[in-house]
Design a protein around this motif. Structure first.
Motif, PDB file in Angstrom:
ATOM      1  N   ARG A 702       0.855  -1.185   0.000  1.00 33.01           N
ATOM      2  CA  ARG A 702       0.000   0.000   0.000  1.00 33.01           C
ATOM      3  C   ARG A 702       0.890   1.234   0.000  1.00 33.01           C
ATOM      4  O   ARG A 702       1.967   1.234   0.590  1.00 33.01           O
ATOM      5  N   VAL A 703       0.407   2.313  -0.637  1.00 31.70           N
ATOM      6  CA  VAL A 703       1.106   3.598  -0.600  1.00 31.70           C
ATOM      7  C   VAL A 703       0.696   4.325   0.678  1.00 31.70           C
ATOM      8  O   VAL A 703      -0.494   4.511   0.931  1.00 31.70           O
ATOM      9  N   VAL A 704       1.704   4.728   1.483  1.00 32.41           N
ATOM     10  CA  VAL A 704       1.386   5.427   2.732  1.00 32.41           C
ATOM     11  C   VAL A 704       1.870   6.873   2.726  1.00 32.41           C
ATOM     12  O   VAL A 704       1.420   7.691   3.522  1.00 32.41           O
ATOM     13  N   ASN A 705       2.804   7.191   1.840  1.00 35.29           N
ATOM     14  CA  ASN A 705       3.298   8.568   1.790  1.00 35.29           C
ATOM     15  C   ASN A 705       3.994   8.822   0.461  1.00 35.29           C
ATOM     16  O   ASN A 705       4.669   7.937  -0.077  1.00 35.29           O
ATOM     17  N   THR A 706       3.805  10.010  -0.090  1.00 35.19           N
ATOM     18  CA  THR A 706       4.542  10.425  -1.283  1.00 35.19           C
ATOM     19  C   THR A 706       5.184  11.771  -0.992  1.00 35.19           C
ATOM     20  O   THR A 706       4.527  12.676  -0.485  1.00 35.19           O
ATOM     21  N   ASP A 707       6.462  11.897  -1.323  1.00 38.33           N
ATOM     22  CA  ASP A 707       7.208  13.125  -1.051  1.00 38.33           C
ATOM     23  C   ASP A 707       7.787  13.638  -2.364  1.00 38.33           C
ATOM     24  O   ASP A 707       8.783  13.098  -2.867  1.00 38.33           O
TER      25      ASP A 707
END
Length: 731
Positions: A702-707
């Motif tokens: 799962r994607v939890v953060n994008t920076d």
């Protein structure tokens, strides 16, 4: 979640080391601090010796080490190592905030890269050229360690980052992943930048003892997260130019479009011969054209005509200087930063249809088996009859209709034979996966697609490879390789690295036969064919490429392993590559009967061109990564299937199969066990469960953060404990 268990150390607490253990500890400490003197008290403090038994043993051990010649003793009762360390020069690879590796300029002087802890870097930054003292004894990891003595050359003193402003001071948080220090900026040096804006900051000072360097904002790029600002950030990060110098632009605009009769008379005239270009649909800089003509003897004449850039760009001009400085066009996700100004790249030099154009050509006479019977190299003039996009030309071949479909079909048949022969000779078939984005007018990614390589792409590739090969061989054979020339070389792969790659391929059920070095190419090709269209294709292709040597420009007439050519060069893209301009110049010089120039100056240009090629590739990857991060920040919040594409002590890299985007699961976020890193086998092993996370594993994430600043995607395993599941937080 740590990387190594402390349990063994904890069990040892309270136990005094033996005299021999203590002697080794003292010797290692002093060896690793060569040139420095310490008293017995200082050694006790530095080694954190706390029990009285060991403290009392230190002085007698020091005296014994002096007596046997291991240490020296000063009149002031200070001790120092007598073992001479090695000194090397290398470049910093600043892998994480805790330590860096120094990559030696002369690999034979050391046993691999040198590990240097952050405290011993002496303020060196990534890619800096440094002088290092290598400790005589290896560290706990079994790797050579050392410390930086001197920074010989700073790789960069400008960084792109986001400004964070507080009432009394400001910091710039760099985008560059390998810059682990925020840069302090006095409020008076912000150049009007506002909180959270992207800026370019130049380092001005880094005093000894200061944790962070000080800098001054030189350019305000704008609000973080805006497409244009982020692309400008990437351009600034890699030192790419924002505009073309006025002097060079003025020179380009002053060049006449007229082609004189005198110039035409110097050339072979192909204007009446069927000629066309085939390029991407959105291209404007048409480097190459193909001419097609049936000869009276039944053979076919195929001409590879290349834009004659060096006719227009003369030595010792502003145009020449800027072309050399840039050395290559750079293709970012939404724009091209050209090597030449538009007047030349999209105008005078571009082989546009229905216009007379000056070219440099390699013309072949082929039989129906695609065997080259004759060839001629020289300057030509052409008049292109048609500009094809790849898709149009492929459609004409597929449906057997449309403009020049018979010529295209015949050329395709010949190209397939040339390609087959090349692979039979040992060429390696690397078909890398390329990602392309569909962007709206604001640059927001609406969709993502994988570029498909069809027969028409391979047709153009084969005839360009053929021309490059024959030009290189023509010069080499002229004087047995003694004449200075620019070659494109590719060394044979390191068999140890291929062994490692073979082990990874096995985990996917693929075998690579490395018993016979001569059969490596065919074995690699078999593997590449097997993985086509499979989930592991991209991961294994990238790993295979990483296990190969890097291709480079050089004046040394070595071969090209990947193409299985004894000699090879770059002749076919002078609008976008400076080495091709070098090749054109030298080629015409020799055709005119000129003597071989000194190789040293040309070798320097080759090194510069290779460096610029790497910079362009890094910038292009960064722009794609930025769009991938943005795309995943907007994508559906769901579980994604992926493949483990890399394993480090601090995290697991996973390539999401559906989008080809790579993110990382941090070791500290894996909650089902405590994992230790097995570097040799590139895997994590659970200390309790013995569960292994290995390169090539199929996983669900799962994607939890994008920076977007750092261009990173944080993932977690979908089967992670529910209590640790976090809400996605884009930034």
């Amino acid at each position: 979640m740590g990387r190594k268990s402390n349990r063994n150390q904890n069990n040892q607490r309270g136990k005094s080391p033996s005299a021999s253990q203590l002697a080794r500890k003292i010797k290692t400490f002093l060896d690793n601090h060569y040139g420095e003197e310490y008293s017995a008290k200082q050694i006790i403090k530095k080694l954190e010796i706390r029990d009285s038994l060991s403290k009392n043993a230190v002085e007698p051990i020091l005296i014994k080490l002096v007596e046997n010649g291991t240490l020296s003793k000063s009149p002031r009762n200070y001790y120092a190592s007598k073992k001479d360390p090695d000194f090397i020069i290398g470049k910093v690879d600043y892998v994480n905030p805790r330590f860096a590796y120094i990559v030696p300029e002369d690999p034979e002087k050391t046993d691999g890269d040198i590990l240097v802890k952050e405290v011993d870097l002496k303020q060196a930054l990534d890619d800096d050229r440094v002088r290092v003292m290598v400790y005589p004894n290896k560290g706990r990891s079994g790797r050579s360690e050392g410390r930086v003595l001197e920074i010989l050359e700073r790789a960069r003193d400008e960084f792109v980052g986001r400004v964070e402003i507080s009432p009394r001071f400001a910091f710039v948080v760099p985008d560059f992943k390998k810059m682990h220090k925020d840069i302090f900026v006095h409020r008076g040096d912000l150049e009007g930048a506002q909180h959270n804006e992207k800026v370019v900051v130049k380092l001005t000072e880094w005093r000894e003892g200061d944790k962070n360097p000080t800098g001054k904002v030189t350019r305000v790029l704008g609000k973080a997260g805006v497409h244009e600002v982020e692309i400008h950030s990437i351009m600034a990060e890699f030192g790419l130019p924002f505009e073309y110098p006025k002097e060079a632009d003025a020179e380009a605009n002053a060049i006449s479009e007229e082609i004189s009769k005198k110039e035409i008379q110097k050339r072979e005239d192909f204007r009446e011969v069927t000629t066309f270009t085939i390029d991407p649909a959105d291209a404007k800089d048409f480097d190459d054209a193909i001419s097609y003509r049936r000869l009276e003897n039944g053979n076919l004449e195929v001409g590879v005509h290349i834009a004659d850039v060096t006719h227009y760009v003369q030595p010792k001009t502003a145009l020449e200087r800027e072309a050399y400085e840039r050395a290559t066009s750079v293709y970012l996700v939404d724009r091209t930063i050209p090597m030449l100004p538009e007047r030349l790249s999209n105008g005078l030099c571009s082989l546009r249809p229905n216009e007379d154009k000056l070219t440099f050509a390699c013309v072949f006479e082929l039989d129906e088996n695609a065997k080259v019977l004759k060839h001629w190299i020289g300057r030509t003039i052409i008049h292109s009859d048609r500009r094809f996009a790849y898709e149009e030309a492929q459609e004409n071949i597929d449906k057997q209709g449309g403009d020049f479909f018979e010529e295209l079909t015949h050329l395709n048949e010949l190209a397939k034979k040339i390609r087959k022969h090349r692979f039979q000779n040992g060429a390696v078939n690397f078909e890398t996966v390329e990602v392309k984005f569909k962007l709206d007018e604001k640059g927001t990614p609406l969709g993502l697609m994988v570029k498909e390589r069809k027969d028409i792409h391979k047709l153009i590739e084969e005839f360009m490879l053929l021309a490059n090969k024959y030009v290189a061989e023509f010069i080499f054979k002229k004087n047995s390789g003694k004449d200075t020339f620019v070659y494109r070389t590719h060394d044979s792969p390191d068999m140890d690295r291929l062994e490692v790659f073979s082990g990874f391929a096995k985990r996917f059920g693929h075998n690579l036969d490395l018993d016979n070095e001569r059969q490596v190419s065919s074995s690699l090709n078999k593997l590449m064919d097997e993985i086509q269209g499979k989930p592991e294709q991209n991961v294994l292709e990238q790993l295979a490429i990483r296990s190969m040597a890097k291709a480079k420009y050089t004046t040394e007439p070595k071969g090209h392993f990947g193409l299985a050519f004894a000699h090879y060069t770059h002749f076919t893209s002078p609008i976008r590559r400076y080495p091709d301009m070098m090749v054109h110049r030298l080629l015409q010089h020799y055709l005119n009967g000129g003597k071989s120039p000194d190789a040293e100056d040309w070798e320097k240009k080759c090194l510069h061109s290779s460096d610029r090629e790497k910079r362009a590739a890094d910038a292009e990857r960064a722009s794609i990564k930025y769009k991938q991060v943005e795309y995943m920040s907007l994508a559906e919040d769901k579980d994604y299937e992926g493949i483990v594409s890399g394993v480090t002590e601090w995290g697991v890299f996973v390539e999401i199969t559906e989008t080809k985007c790579e993110g990382m699961v941090r070791v500290s976020d894996i909650s089902d066990d405590y994992y230790e890193f097995d570097e040799r086998n590139m895997r994590l092993i659970g200390t309790k469960s013995k569960k292994m996370i290995t390169l090539g594993d199929k996983v669900s994430v799962r994607v939890v953060n994008t920076d977007i600043d750092r261009r990173t995607i944080d993932l977690e395993f979908a089967d992670n404990d529910e209590k640790t599941h976090r809400t996605r937080t884009p930034r």
